[in-house]
Scaffold this motif. Sequence first.
Motif, PDB file in Angstrom:
ATOM      1  N   PHE A 369       0.872  -1.160  -0.009  1.00 21.21           N
ATOM      2  CA  PHE A 369      -0.097   0.039   0.018  1.00 21.21           C
ATOM      3  C   PHE A 369       0.788   1.501  -0.116  1.00 21.21           C
ATOM      4  O   PHE A 369       2.034   1.198   0.302  1.00 21.21           O
ATOM      5  N   GLY A 370       0.205   2.343  -0.431  1.00 16.94           N
ATOM      6  CA  GLY A 370       1.128   3.529  -0.464  1.00 16.94           C
ATOM      7  C   GLY A 370       0.182   4.976  -0.034  1.00 16.94           C
ATOM      8  O   GLY A 370      -0.980   4.714  -0.325  1.00 16.94           O
ATOM      9  N   MET A 371       0.923   5.921  -0.034  1.00 13.00           N
ATOM     10  CA  MET A 371       0.383   7.253   0.205  1.00 13.00           C
ATOM     11  C   MET A 371       1.227   8.534  -0.284  1.00 13.00           C
ATOM     12  O   MET A 371       2.404   8.160  -0.503  1.00 13.00           O
ATOM     13  N   LEU A 372       0.736   9.396  -0.616  1.00 15.05           N
ATOM     14  CA  LEU A 372       1.560  10.623  -1.347  1.00 15.05           C
ATOM     15  C   LEU A 372       0.993  11.731  -0.783  1.00 15.05           C
ATOM     16  O   LEU A 372      -0.426  12.074  -0.672  1.00 15.05           O
ATOM     17  N   ALA A 384       4.933   7.477   1.302  1.00 15.02           N
ATOM     18  CA  ALA A 384       5.519   6.168   1.758  1.00 15.02           C
ATOM     19  C   ALA A 384       4.812   5.154   1.250  1.00 15.02           C
ATOM     20  O   ALA A 384       3.702   5.037   0.655  1.00 15.02           O
ATOM     21  N   ALA A 385       5.627   4.006   1.084  1.00 15.11           N
ATOM     22  CA  ALA A 385       5.002   2.441   0.838  1.00 15.11           C
ATOM     23  C   ALA A 385       5.047   1.641   2.268  1.00 15.11           C
ATOM     24  O   ALA A 385       5.988   1.766   2.982  1.00 15.11           O
ATOM     25  N   SER A 386       4.184   0.844   2.252  1.00 19.57           N
ATOM     26  CA  SER A 386       4.074  -0.046   3.659  1.00 19.57           C
ATOM     27  C   SER A 386       4.949  -1.125   3.606  1.00 19.57           C
ATOM     28  O   SER A 386       5.471  -1.383   4.560  1.00 19.57           O
ATOM     29  N   SER A 387       5.738  -1.358   2.165  1.00 16.81           N
ATOM     30  CA  SER A 387       6.783  -2.321   2.243  1.00 16.81           C
ATOM     31  C   SER A 387       7.473  -2.036   0.741  1.00 16.81           C
ATOM     32  O   SER A 387       7.077  -1.556   0.220  1.00 16.81           O
ATOM     33  N   ALA A 421      -4.070   7.900  -2.324  1.00 16.15           N
ATOM     34  CA  ALA A 421      -3.780   6.476  -1.754  1.00 16.15           C
ATOM     35  C   ALA A 421      -3.960   5.497  -2.729  1.00 16.15           C
ATOM     36  O   ALA A 421      -4.345   5.889  -3.996  1.00 16.15           O
ATOM     37  N   GLY A 422      -3.277   4.274  -2.610  1.00 20.27           N
ATOM     38  CA  GLY A 422      -2.899   3.436  -3.695  1.00 20.27           C
ATOM     39  C   GLY A 422      -2.538   1.862  -2.997  1.00 20.27           C
ATOM     40  O   GLY A 422      -2.180   1.971  -2.181  1.00 20.27           O
ATOM     41  N   VAL A 423      -2.872   1.040  -3.732  1.00 22.73           N
ATOM     42  CA  VAL A 423      -2.877  -0.359  -3.417  1.00 22.73           C
ATOM     43  C   VAL A 423      -2.248  -1.030  -4.767  1.00 22.73           C
ATOM     44  O   VAL A 423      -2.794  -0.816  -5.867  1.00 22.73           O
ATOM     45  N   MET A 424      -1.136  -1.804  -4.481  1.00 24.00           N
ATOM     46  CA  MET A 424      -0.587  -2.605  -5.520  1.00 24.00           C
ATOM     47  C   MET A 424      -0.275  -3.992  -5.203  1.00 24.00           C
ATOM     48  O   MET A 424      -0.428  -4.452  -4.170  1.00 24.00           O
ATOM     49  N   TYR A 433      -1.387  -1.434 -10.125  1.00 23.07           N
ATOM     50  CA  TYR A 433      -2.034  -0.729  -9.396  1.00 23.07           C
ATOM     51  C   TYR A 433      -3.365  -1.448  -9.568  1.00 23.07           C
ATOM     52  O   TYR A 433      -3.921  -1.695 -10.341  1.00 23.07           O
ATOM     53  N   LEU A 434      -3.836  -1.851  -8.110  1.00 27.30           N
ATOM     54  CA  LEU A 434      -5.120  -2.689  -8.032  1.00 27.30           C
ATOM     55  C   LEU A 434      -6.101  -1.503  -7.842  1.00 27.30           C
ATOM     56  O   LEU A 434      -7.235  -1.723  -8.132  1.00 27.30           O
ATOM     57  N   HIS A 435      -5.862  -0.506  -7.349  1.00 26.07           N
ATOM     58  CA  HIS A 435      -6.813   0.636  -7.152  1.00 26.07           C
ATOM     59  C   HIS A 435      -5.913   1.803  -6.824  1.00 26.07           C
ATOM     60  O   HIS A 435      -4.868   1.649  -5.875  1.00 26.07           O
ATOM     61  N   ARG A 436      -6.372   3.177  -7.262  1.00 24.65           N
ATOM     62  CA  ARG A 436      -5.458   4.307  -6.906  1.00 24.65           C
ATOM     63  C   ARG A 436      -6.600   5.388  -6.843  1.00 24.65           C
ATOM     64  O   ARG A 436      -7.213   5.570  -7.526  1.00 24.65           O
ATOM     65  N   LEU A 437      -6.364   6.533  -5.869  1.00 25.04           N
ATOM     66  CA  LEU A 437      -7.172   7.609  -5.590  1.00 25.04           C
ATOM     67  C   LEU A 437      -6.504   8.635  -5.688  1.00 25.04           C
ATOM     68  O   LEU A 437      -5.309   8.685  -4.604  1.00 25.04           O
ATOM     69  N   ILE A 438      -6.698   9.560  -6.587  1.00 27.65           N
ATOM     70  CA  ILE A 438      -5.859  10.955  -6.618  1.00 27.65           C
ATOM     71  C   ILE A 438      -6.535  12.228  -5.966  1.00 27.65           C
ATOM     72  O   ILE A 438      -7.812  12.000  -6.263  1.00 27.65           O
TER      73      ILE A 438
END
Length: 466
Positions: A369-372, A384-387, A421-424, A433-438
Amino acid sequence: MSSKIAIEVKNVIKKFQVYDRPQNRLKQAIYPRFCTLLGLESRAYYQDFPALNNVSFTIKKGETVGIVGRNGSGKSTILQIICGTLSQTSGTVTTNGRIAALLELGSGFNPEFTGRENVYMNAAILGLSRQEIDGRFSDIEAFADIGDFIDQPVKTYSSGMMVRLAFAVSINVEPEILIVDEALAVGDELFQRKCYSRIEEIKKNGATILFVTHSASTIIELCDRAILMDSGECLGAATPKRIISCYQKLLYAADEKKQYVRSSIVESIKSEKNDSDLKLSTDVEHQEQETGGKVKGKNEKLKEDYCKEYFDPNLKPTSTIAYESNGAKITNPRITTIEGKEVNNLVRGRRYNFQYNVTFDSSIENVRFGMLIKTLSGVELGGAASSTPNNCIEHIDICETKEIKFSFDCQLNPGVYFLNAGVMGHVDRAETYLHRLIDIAMFRVIPEVEILSTGIIDFQCTSEVN
């Protein structure tokens, strides 16, 4: 064309002839002529490839405009037509002012000539007289910074040296219109900074700048507007932040959904009469004046209110763009204090959580997962990314829901900021990307009285005067 317009492109179509076999090119050159002489109907031995399809846009004098799009969308083709190095099949292109083009840097150099001789030749092609070149040669030489190689044949140059010299010539002719095609990443970091600085100077002097790049941050930082192209068509023009978001949404869309995403982007840009980001910026500035105390002299109340983070239900982004779901869906984004209270007006220097939920509608491997965090204009400040890709969640089952929490220190100066927010995960063994919200959430850092830090980020600097 109005004197306020620098570039006007109207209904430009460009078709290239594509041949299946090399011999068909020879047939096309010979057979139609014989058929014409004999009064016979001729056939075409090629297929038309539409590189540009009815492209139209206008750029005002003094504007800096970026063109973005996937590879093969026609970006470089339209630049070449504007510069005059390529002719259109139909349509019109009108320019108003001296053009300097940074396209295929160094392609016009004669390898047998020295760098000095090539400088004079290229500058003359760009319209400078011998006297003008003499007056600017020292600046060109200093900008290129290739030392004694300036008097050596260009064939002895490295590719980097050739590009530096070509860039130095084009950038120092004081153009009224500067056209750049993916040429802002030449040389090392010091030379790149020098290039950006020179372009910023040209922009301040009132020149019109049009460039193509795949760098989203460059478009956002330098441009007043941006144009999105795809498959030879101009999908629309809007603020850089808006166009970059649409471009990234199109870029990461699944193949079977690209046409739908493309159509939705065109409609959204057309229906957007007043740019929502500009309106939001105006509203935010008004709200900050109302709460900041500078207009109404409410400093005392501001001192009292400072250190009180809170939630404003009206502080919602209107520029949200969602990628197509590809096995997961992000919901319930929010910012909370460490104690769990939801807020969107933050106090500088405190720690907060950015949280969201992800529900999976299919089984996914290697998930992270990630955020910006971004500025009002879309400049990416950090995230950051979760891992790492090698240390992610190996498997998540269908219908499973995860709650993600990113904790961060708010080291931002007063202003308004946006969150992605995003999930890969792995689809067909490739991370995507499985889903991403700008711009899924926004927050304000509360204004302070007598703040000493400047700019966007508070680096906790201290000063000492001896």
